[in-house]
Write an enzyme that holds these catalytic residues in place. Sequence first.
Site, PDB file in Angstrom:
ATOM      1  N   THR A 260      58.353  82.154  -9.351  1.00  0.00           N
ATOM      2  CA  THR A 260      57.428  82.744  -8.376  1.00  0.00           C
ATOM      3  C   THR A 260      58.128  83.683  -7.403  1.00  0.00           C
ATOM      4  O   THR A 260      57.573  84.718  -7.022  1.00  0.00           O
ATOM      5  CB  THR A 260      56.702  81.639  -7.604  1.00  0.00           C
TER       6      THR A 260
ATOM      7  N   LYS B  99      63.605  72.128 -21.388  1.00  0.00           N
ATOM      8  CA  LYS B  99      63.473  71.692 -20.003  1.00  0.00           C
ATOM      9  C   LYS B  99      62.297  70.725 -19.902  1.00  0.00           C
ATOM     10  O   LYS B  99      61.169  71.056 -20.270  1.00  0.00           O
ATOM     11  CB  LYS B  99      63.246  72.890 -19.076  1.00  0.00           C
TER      12      LYS B  99
ATOM     13  N   ALA C 104      62.906  75.359  -8.527  1.00  0.00           N
ATOM     14  CA  ALA C 104      61.632  75.316  -7.778  1.00  0.00           C
ATOM     15  C   ALA C 104      61.850  75.402  -6.278  1.00  0.00           C
ATOM     16  O   ALA C 104      62.725  74.748  -5.717  1.00  0.00           O
ATOM     17  CB  ALA C 104      60.821  74.075  -8.112  1.00  0.00           C
ATOM     18  N   GLY C 105      61.041  76.238  -5.645  1.00  0.00           N
ATOM     19  CA  GLY C 105      61.021  76.329  -4.198  1.00  0.00           C
ATOM     20  C   GLY C 105      61.819  77.463  -3.598  1.00  0.00           C
ATOM     21  O   GLY C 105      61.731  77.723  -2.399  1.00  0.00           O
TER      22      GLY C 105
END
Length: 260
Positions: free
Chosen positions: A213, A103, A190-191
């Site tokens: 996360t 990645k 992401a996000g």
Amino acid sequence: MTQPSQDTWTVAGRTFSSRLIVGTGKYVDYAQNAAAAEAAGAEIVTVALRRVNLSDPSQPMLVDYVKPDRFTFLPNTAGCFTGEDAVRTLRLAREAGGWNLVKLEVLSDTPHLYPDMPETLRALDLLVKDGFEVMVYCTDDVVMGKRLEEAGAAAIMPAAAPIGSGLGIQNHVNIRLIVEQAKVPVLVDAGVGTASDATIAMELGCDAVLMNTAIAQARDPILMASAMKHAVIAGREAYLAGRMPKRRYASASSPLSGLI
């Protein structure tokens, strides 16, 4: 009709059943990380080569918990801000672990941590010429997504929102357009903040979702990992089923004619 139980996706010639990829950062320890990956039903874990211990046996090592024979490791270039840094990092990874599916992320040095797309495209070109199969973290730019594919990207990975923000998908239109034009897998990366965000990504037609996360910093990471697993499955099944049309006005569930 494709049965969900038989529904797989393929990237760079590798086929997977799970459409949820999890990270290996921000957990309390590697044991919790491994438990979350199992609860998520993940088959791929992405590894920030600059931030985890893969080689020092005097310290806890990721591979002692998240086993390479159980998961496909996806090395990433988190923390790289130039194309040269990213290429060097992945070449070292290939020498150390034989990893070829990688990645790529080349970050802009700003608080939002969106990728530097000119540097990303340049690094992608170098890596493809060097024989890597590259999944690319990118902005949700529809034109840039096409250029990455034309440059040889194995997968396009647009950000839903800034890394670690938990804001969810901010631009549904662009994600959908990237999916519609792509001939390689598209993954939201992401996000993502909670299960409904993952479901929306899958309902938009994405092949998979990558998150770190949202699971690692949940109050109960293991339970959240399980929730994300089911959210991805639900979103994929809804996408395959095909949602009802949206209407401006009410439509009765039962016929209005022939009432007693």
